[in-house]
Write a protein that holds these residues in place. Structure first.
Motif, PDB file in Angstrom:
ATOM      1  N   VAL A 613      -7.185  59.029  88.351  1.00 21.52           N
ATOM      2  CA  VAL A 613      -8.052  59.850  87.490  1.00 21.52           C
ATOM      3  C   VAL A 613      -8.486  59.034  86.266  1.00 21.52           C
ATOM      4  N   PHE A 614      -7.516  58.332  85.681  1.00 18.72           N
ATOM      5  CA  PHE A 614      -7.831  57.460  84.544  1.00 18.72           C
ATOM      6  C   PHE A 614      -8.799  56.355  84.981  1.00 18.72           C
ATOM      7  N   GLN A 615      -8.534  55.762  86.138  1.00 25.02           N
ATOM      8  CA  GLN A 615      -9.404  54.686  86.625  1.00 25.02           C
ATOM      9  C   GLN A 615     -10.828  55.202  86.847  1.00 25.02           C
ATOM     10  N   ASN A 616     -10.923  56.410  87.390  1.00 24.67           N
ATOM     11  CA  ASN A 616     -12.243  56.992  87.622  1.00 24.67           C
ATOM     12  C   ASN A 616     -12.996  57.182  86.297  1.00 24.67           C
ATOM     13  N   TYR A 617     -12.247  57.483  85.251  1.00 22.99           N
ATOM     14  CA  TYR A 617     -12.876  57.642  83.932  1.00 22.99           C
ATOM     15  C   TYR A 617     -13.508  56.318  83.495  1.00 22.99           C
ATOM     16  N   LEU A 618     -12.764  55.227  83.708  1.00 22.37           N
ATOM     17  CA  LEU A 618     -13.301  53.905  83.348  1.00 22.37           C
ATOM     18  C   LEU A 618     -14.464  53.504  84.251  1.00 22.37           C
ATOM     19  N   PHE A 619     -14.335  53.810  85.526  1.00 24.78           N
ATOM     20  CA  PHE A 619     -15.293  53.311  86.521  1.00 24.78           C
ATOM     21  C   PHE A 619     -16.555  54.179  86.621  1.00 24.78           C
ATOM     22  N   LYS A 620     -16.455  55.454  86.243  1.00 22.27           N
ATOM     23  CA  LYS A 620     -17.618  56.339  86.413  1.00 22.27           C
ATOM     24  C   LYS A 620     -18.011  57.062  85.119  1.00 22.27           C
ATOM     25  N   GLU A 621     -17.030  57.710  84.491  1.00 20.47           N
ATOM     26  CA  GLU A 621     -17.370  58.599  83.371  1.00 20.47           C
ATOM     27  C   GLU A 621     -17.885  57.842  82.154  1.00 20.47           C
ATOM     28  N   MET A 622     -17.395  56.615  81.949  1.00 23.27           N
ATOM     29  CA  MET A 622     -17.829  55.880  80.759  1.00 23.27           C
ATOM     30  C   MET A 622     -19.333  55.629  80.771  1.00 23.27           C
ATOM     31  N   GLU A 623     -19.926  55.556  81.952  1.00 19.09           N
ATOM     32  CA  GLU A 623     -21.363  55.306  82.040  1.00 19.09           C
ATOM     33  C   GLU A 623     -22.147  56.399  81.304  1.00 19.09           C
ATOM     34  N   LYS A 624     -21.624  57.639  81.373  1.00 19.67           N
ATOM     35  CA  LYS A 624     -22.341  58.744  80.716  1.00 19.67           C
ATOM     36  C   LYS A 624     -22.324  58.604  79.197  1.00 19.67           C
ATOM     37  N   LEU A 625     -21.321  57.910  78.676  1.00 23.21           N
ATOM     38  CA  LEU A 625     -21.208  57.771  77.219  1.00 23.21           C
ATOM     39  C   LEU A 625     -21.985  56.571  76.686  1.00 23.21           C
ATOM     40  N   TYR A 626     -21.881  55.446  77.391  1.00 27.27           N
ATOM     41  CA  TYR A 626     -22.436  54.195  76.840  1.00 27.27           C
ATOM     42  C   TYR A 626     -23.422  53.492  77.788  1.00 27.27           C
ATOM     43  N   GLY A 627     -23.511  53.949  79.018  1.00 26.24           N
ATOM     44  CA  GLY A 627     -24.409  53.312  79.980  1.00 26.24           C
ATOM     45  C   GLY A 627     -23.756  52.187  80.760  1.00 26.24           C
ATOM     46  N   GLY A 628     -22.542  51.788  80.381  1.00 19.47           N
ATOM     47  CA  GLY A 628     -21.831  50.734  81.121  1.00 19.47           C
ATOM     48  C   GLY A 628     -20.571  51.298  81.735  1.00 19.47           C
ATOM     49  N   MET A 629     -20.036  50.625  82.731  1.00 18.63           N
ATOM     50  CA  MET A 629     -18.780  51.087  83.348  1.00 18.63           C
ATOM     51  C   MET A 629     -18.051  49.914  83.988  1.00 18.63           C
ATOM     52  N   TRP A 630     -16.746  50.112  84.209  1.00 19.44           N
ATOM     53  CA  TRP A 630     -15.903  49.112  84.841  1.00 19.44           C
ATOM     54  C   TRP A 630     -16.050  49.180  86.355  1.00 19.44           C
ATOM     55  N   ASP A 631     -15.719  48.078  87.014  1.00 15.96           N
ATOM     56  CA  ASP A 631     -15.584  48.077  88.476  1.00 15.96           C
ATOM     57  C   ASP A 631     -14.665  46.919  88.853  1.00 15.96           C
ATOM     58  N   MET A 632     -14.273  46.875  90.103  1.00 15.12           N
ATOM     59  CA  MET A 632     -13.285  45.868  90.533  1.00 15.12           C
ATOM     60  C   MET A 632     -13.520  45.505  92.003  1.00 15.12           C
ATOM     61  N   TYR A 633     -13.576  44.213  92.294  1.00 12.98           N
ATOM     62  CA  TYR A 633     -13.684  43.748  93.680  1.00 12.98           C
ATOM     63  C   TYR A 633     -12.815  42.509  93.854  1.00 12.98           C
ATOM     64  N   THR A 634     -12.015  42.491  94.889  1.00 14.81           N
ATOM     65  CA  THR A 634     -11.202  41.312  95.165  1.00 14.81           C
ATOM     66  C   THR A 634     -12.026  40.250  95.886  1.00 14.81           C
ATOM     67  N   ASP A 635     -12.918  40.690  96.759  1.00 18.70           N
ATOM     68  CA  ASP A 635     -13.743  39.749  97.540  1.00 18.70           C
ATOM     69  C   ASP A 635     -14.944  39.302  96.695  1.00 18.70           C
ATOM     70  N   PRO A 636     -15.085  37.981  96.437  1.00 22.02           N
ATOM     71  CA  PRO A 636     -16.152  37.540  95.534  1.00 22.02           C
ATOM     72  C   PRO A 636     -17.567  37.801  96.057  1.00 22.02           C
ATOM     73  N   ILE A 637     -17.724  37.835  97.372  1.00 25.70           N
ATOM     74  CA  ILE A 637     -19.070  38.114  97.909  1.00 25.70           C
ATOM     75  C   ILE A 637     -19.423  39.594  97.681  1.00 25.70           C
ATOM     76  N   LYS A 638     -18.450  40.469  97.960  1.00 23.63           N
ATOM     77  CA  LYS A 638     -18.703  41.899  97.677  1.00 23.63           C
ATOM     78  C   LYS A 638     -18.916  42.111  96.176  1.00 23.63           C
ATOM     79  N   HIS A 639     -18.156  41.374  95.391  1.00 25.95           N
ATOM     80  CA  HIS A 639     -18.274  41.410  93.927  1.00 25.95           C
ATOM     81  C   HIS A 639     -19.722  41.048  93.533  1.00 25.95           C
ATOM     82  N   ALA A 640     -20.230  39.963  94.104  1.00 23.45           N
ATOM     83  CA  ALA A 640     -21.599  39.525  93.788  1.00 23.45           C
ATOM     84  C   ALA A 640     -22.609  40.596  94.198  1.00 23.45           C
TER      85      ALA A 640
END
Ligand code: SF4
Ligand code: MSK
Length: 675
Positions: A613-640
């Motif tokens: 739930v906390f992670q979802n706040y960082l990854f999705k909800e923060m976008e509504k406040l500031y327009g930016g959000m966190w995300d995470m990918y282990t695979d660098p191609i998927k990351h790109a």
């Protein structure tokens, strides 16, 4: 001699596979050599020590002596209500948010305390209390002084004339230092951000009051029994991280540029192969450039060169590790010998006569490796000492900085004769162009409209450049050294995304040869390749050290100001990334990028996965406040491709998603596009 002092390899000790540990041939060679000599390095230690499965998910709390309380996710995930709690009742969200916040606090503290030290040296220079530092870049001081409310002109007999530069410097330095602890108001530099972003910060109540207070408040809030609402904790993370990015780090960058010169592009080299067998090799490592600037000057002095020759050396070869390397690279062209994971390996060459360390990212095992060779390991900062007996401490003081630098160099030169015969310096080194700054990008990409980011924006609008990515941060021994950074960046530039880089990621790019204009023809998509060829820049621009991530914030701000790409940083087709992050500073950087409107993707793992739930706040909800959000990918191609998809989403929102022939647009046209 190395072989005499080497520790015998422990029987059955797990050793790293050099090929799997790094993509860099010099690194592989030195890992092998260390293993042959029975010297353990971070690569081997990563084999024998695996991370704690609960800690890595962010759900272990040790904030009081009733714990540690560990809240593992149930097998098969959570169905229904999440009933996990610590002895005090702290939920997984609270625990993970508190752990995350403490990383932000540590990261912001590290950058900002660095900035404070620079401010103190700056004030000494401005007051002329030291002869070793001067106010070098007058133009830069005049440019930034108004942002702290410092006037650059004064009225004399009814006429406005330029104020004395040292008078400006004293007032600017004192106001800068006050930003760490002023009792009222908010940080002055925040107003450098685009207005809509500043207004979002006001609306969300996150304007930092002063730098120290926001860090202290995180430590208070995360003490047992204080803030138990993960959203409120994240709000304080935003305040403290903004105090880093738009405060401590930005002030550090500005004051370093004013004292030592604003970087402009220059040619150099990178990798362990920059060390020279017939020279005295001195490696500087850490983050603060105040001492290393003096070491560069001392190493160029005839006195030191003659002294080195008198001891049988042909000269003095300086090199760097981590961000001290980036600082002296971008202003003097001194080549980096490696990035974070290579620090032990430069000593393993047997040719490192002295390693001089200041603060941050310095592995304590350096002392153990140095013990196996003749290397003098010298700590220089009062807050960063080592317990091992073979470490020499020479405390740096700005009032006799040059004397300190010469004393250190003499130690290194005297030590040249103590080298063993078994020196092995890998051949690998690559050419690089480094030293980009907000100002030099403006010049290079400003075209005929030099003075704005016009041409960069125009090339994004016409589709030659798809967008931009700030790819920064460390190496991490949990992934193959440099692989995530390089794979990700090659994929980005192949897809016409221009990359701005700093920190150890920049050194990885340099050692892989990505920091030359010629790279563009080999790796870039046709649009980006064409722009690089016409302008004569690399597709990956080296913007400096970790505190210089503030340059990326200001480059994004310049793009907004140039027009045509929206009204705020969050409108830009741009993203942030730290593919091999390891440091708490990276979390503070990531959070100030997100809070400034940037979609920010981290590689490896974020220590948030145990609290969805906390992670979802960082990854999705923060976008509504500031327009930016966190995300995470282990695979660098998927990351790109996550970054590319975000860039395309922003292009579509701007109405520039259809690649178009280059059209010359005037300011009115571009403003119409962003309306
Ligand atoms: Fe456990 Fe609460 Fe103490 Fe953390 S603060 S260690 S969750 S009792
Ligand atoms: S040095 S913080 S390992 S980038 Fe700035 Fe490198 Fe990361 Fe340290």
């Amino acid at each position: 001699m190395a072989e005499e002092k080497a520790i015998k390899p422990e029987k059955d000790k797990k050793l790293a596979d050099p090929m799997a540990a790094s993509i860099d041939a010099a690194t592989q060679q030195m890992i092998l050599r260390a293993q042959a000599l029975g010297i353990d390095t971070v690569f081997d230690r990563a084999e024998s020590m695996k991370p704690c499965n609960i800690g890595i998910q962010g759900i272990c709390c040790k904030n009081c002596a009733m714990g540690p309380c560990r809240l593992p996710l149930p097998k098969g995930g959570i169905e229904g209500e999440d009933t996990r709690k610590g002895l005090c009742g702290a939920t997984a969200n609270t625990i993970a948010a508190r752990n995350f916040a403490r990383m932000v606090a540590a990261g912001a503290a590290a950058h900002s305390d660095h900035g404070r030290c620079v401010a103190e040296v700056f004030i000494s220079a401005a007051r002329k209390e030291t002869n070793d530092y001067q106010i070098k870049d007058h133009g830069r001081l005049r440019d930034v002084a108004p942002a702290l409310g410092v006037a650059t002109t004064v009225e004399v007999d009814g006429v406005m004339v330029d104020r004395d530069i040292y008078e400006i410097a004293v007032e600017y330095g004192e106001k800068a230092l006050a930003e760490w602890g002023k009792p009222e108001g908010t940080l002055d530099y925040l107003k450098r951000a685009p207005k809509p972003l500043y207004e979002k910060w006001v609306k969300n109540g996150v304007l930092p009051r002063n730098i120290d207070r926001e860090i202290v408040e995180i430590m208070h809030r995360t003490h047992m029994g204080v803030d138990q609402d993960y959203k409120n904790i994240v709000k304080q993370c935003t305040r403290a991280s903004l105090a880093d990015g738009w405060g401590g780090s930005m002030l550090a960058t500005d004051m370093q540029d004013i004292l030592f010169g604003t970087p402009s592009p220059l040619q150099s080299e990178a990798n362990i192969g920059i060390m020279k067998e017939d020279h005295v090799n001195v490696i500087v490592h850490g983050h603060e450039p105040v001492l290393s600037e003096m070491i560069v000057a001392a190493a160029q002095s005839q006195e030191m060169l003659d002294y080195a020759k008198s001891k049988g050396a042909k000269g003095i070869q300086l090199g760097g590790i981590c961000c001290t390397a980036n600082e002296i690279l971008q202003r003097h062209g001194v080549p980096p010998a490696g990035n974070f994971l290579q620090q032990e390996l430069v000593i393993v060459t047997g040719a490192c006569d002295a390693m001089v360390v200041d603060i941050q990212c310095v592995m304590q095992n350096l002392a153990n490796v140095a013990k196996c060779f003749h290397t003098k390991l010298i700590t220089t900062h009062p807050i960063a000492r080592m317990e091992q007996e073979n470490v020499i401490h020479i405390e740096f003081d700005e009032h006799h900085a040059m004397d300190d630098a010469k004393r250190i160099l003499k130690l290194a030169i005297d030590n040249f004769q103590n080298r063993g015969t078994e020196v092995m310096i890998p051949k690998q080194k690559a050419t690089q162009i480094a030293g980009f700054s907000v100002e030099s990008i403006r010049y290079h990409l400003g075209g005929t409209f030099r003075g704005t980011y016009y041409t960069l924006n125009d090339n994004i609008i016409n589709g030659r450049i798809r967008g931009g990515a700030g790819v920064v941060g460390c190496n991490n021994a949990r992934s193959q050294h440099n692989n995530e950074c390089i794979t990700l960046i090659k994929e980005l530039i192949k897809n016409d995304v221009i990359v701005l880089t700093t920190g150890c990621n920049a050194i990885a790019c340099a050692t892989e040869g990505l920091l030359t204009p010629e790279t563009a023809a080999v790796y870039c998509g046709p649009g980006l390749a064409e722009v690089c060829e016409v302008v004569g820049i690399p597709p990956v621009l080296h913007l400096g050290s970790c505190v210089d991530n503030s340059r990326i914030l200001l480059a994004l701000t310049e793009m907004v100001a140039a027009g045509g790409l929206g009204k705020d940083i969050s409108d830009l087709p741009a993203a942030g990334s730290a593919p091999e992050w390891m440091s708490e500073k990276a979390i503070s950087i990531g959070h100030y990028f997100v809070s400034s409107g940037v979609y920010t993707v981290f590689g490896g793992i974020l220590q948030t996965t145990g609290a969805p739930v906390f992670q979802n706040y960082l990854f999705k909800e923060m976008e509504k406040l500031y327009g930016g959000m966190w995300d995470m990918y282990t695979d660098p191609i998927k990351h790109a491709h996550a970054i590319i998809a975000h860039i395309d989403k922003k292009r579509k929102a701007l109405g520039i998603d259809k690649a178009r022939e280059r059209v010359l647009m005037d300011m009115a046209d571009r403003q119409a596009l962003s309306a």
